[in-house]
Write a protein that holds these residues in place. Structure first.
Motif, mmCIF file in Angstrom:
data_model
loop_
_atom_site.group_PDB
_atom_site.id
_atom_site.type_symbol
_atom_site.label_atom_id
_atom_site.label_comp_id
_atom_site.label_asym_id
_atom_site.label_seq_id
_atom_site.Cartn_x
_atom_site.Cartn_y
_atom_site.Cartn_z
ATOM 1 N N ARG A 29 0.804 -1.130 -0.021
ATOM 2 C CA ARG A 29 0.050 0.008 0.000
ATOM 3 C C ARG A 29 0.770 1.233 0.096
ATOM 4 N NH1 ARG A 29 -3.915 -1.153 4.524
ATOM 5 N NH2 ARG A 29 -2.011 -0.910 5.722
ATOM 6 N N ALA A 30 0.561 2.098 -0.801
ATOM 7 C CA ALA A 30 1.732 3.265 -1.020
ATOM 8 C C ALA A 30 0.895 4.477 -1.988
ATOM 9 C CB ALA A 30 2.987 3.062 -1.575
ATOM 10 N N ASN A 31 1.454 5.601 -2.176
ATOM 11 C CA ASN A 31 0.689 6.472 -3.064
ATOM 12 C C ASN A 31 1.286 6.272 -4.620
ATOM 13 O OD1 ASN A 31 -0.602 8.055 -0.996
ATOM 14 N ND2 ASN A 31 1.387 9.221 -0.506
ATOM 15 N N ASN A 32 2.342 5.877 -4.894
ATOM 16 C CA ASN A 32 2.978 5.287 -6.134
ATOM 17 C C ASN A 32 3.827 4.306 -5.813
ATOM 18 O OD1 ASN A 32 5.656 6.503 -5.550
ATOM 19 N ND2 ASN A 32 4.555 8.590 -5.498
ATOM 20 N N ASP A 35 7.170 4.860 -3.964
ATOM 21 C CA ASP A 35 7.003 4.840 -2.544
ATOM 22 C C ASP A 35 6.955 3.525 -2.124
ATOM 23 O OD1 ASP A 35 7.013 7.824 -2.344
ATOM 24 O OD2 ASP A 35 5.080 7.932 -2.273
ATOM 25 N N LYS A 64 2.060 -1.657 -6.497
ATOM 26 C CA LYS A 64 1.455 -0.908 -5.533
ATOM 27 C C LYS A 64 -0.006 -1.239 -5.575
ATOM 28 C CE LYS A 64 -0.363 3.054 -7.065
ATOM 29 N NZ LYS A 64 -1.629 3.020 -6.568
#
Length: 80
Positions: A29-32, A35, A64
């Motif tokens: 799980r991340a923004n991009n 990350d 991601k």
């Protein structure tokens, strides 16, 4: 592999890498994507120093995504 940024998950990842020749796809799980990769690398470094850092994009593949979302939040092509 889900949960690779948790204590148990990162140790399962370490065991898979040390005892098999498997390629492991880790849903993070991340923004991009960058990350997500940095997040996993941080946990790998914390628990194993640089033992597995060179395996990213060779045997460790970071994706991601989020298990709470339909198709893990991936596009149809990525999901397939």
């Amino acid at each position: 592999l889900t949960g690779a940024t948790g204590y148990l998950g990162v140790h399962i990842l370490g065991e898979l890498l040390s005892s098999t020749q498997a390629k492991v796809y880790c849903l993070i799980r991340a923004n991009n994507n960058k990350d997500a990769e940095n997040r996993l690398l941080g946990y790998l470094k914390y628990y194993f120093n640089d033992k597995y850092s060179d395996l990213v994009n060779k045997r460790i593949f970071v994706i991601k995504g989020d298990i709470c979302l339909n198709s893990f939040g991936l596009s149809e092509d990525e999901y397939m």
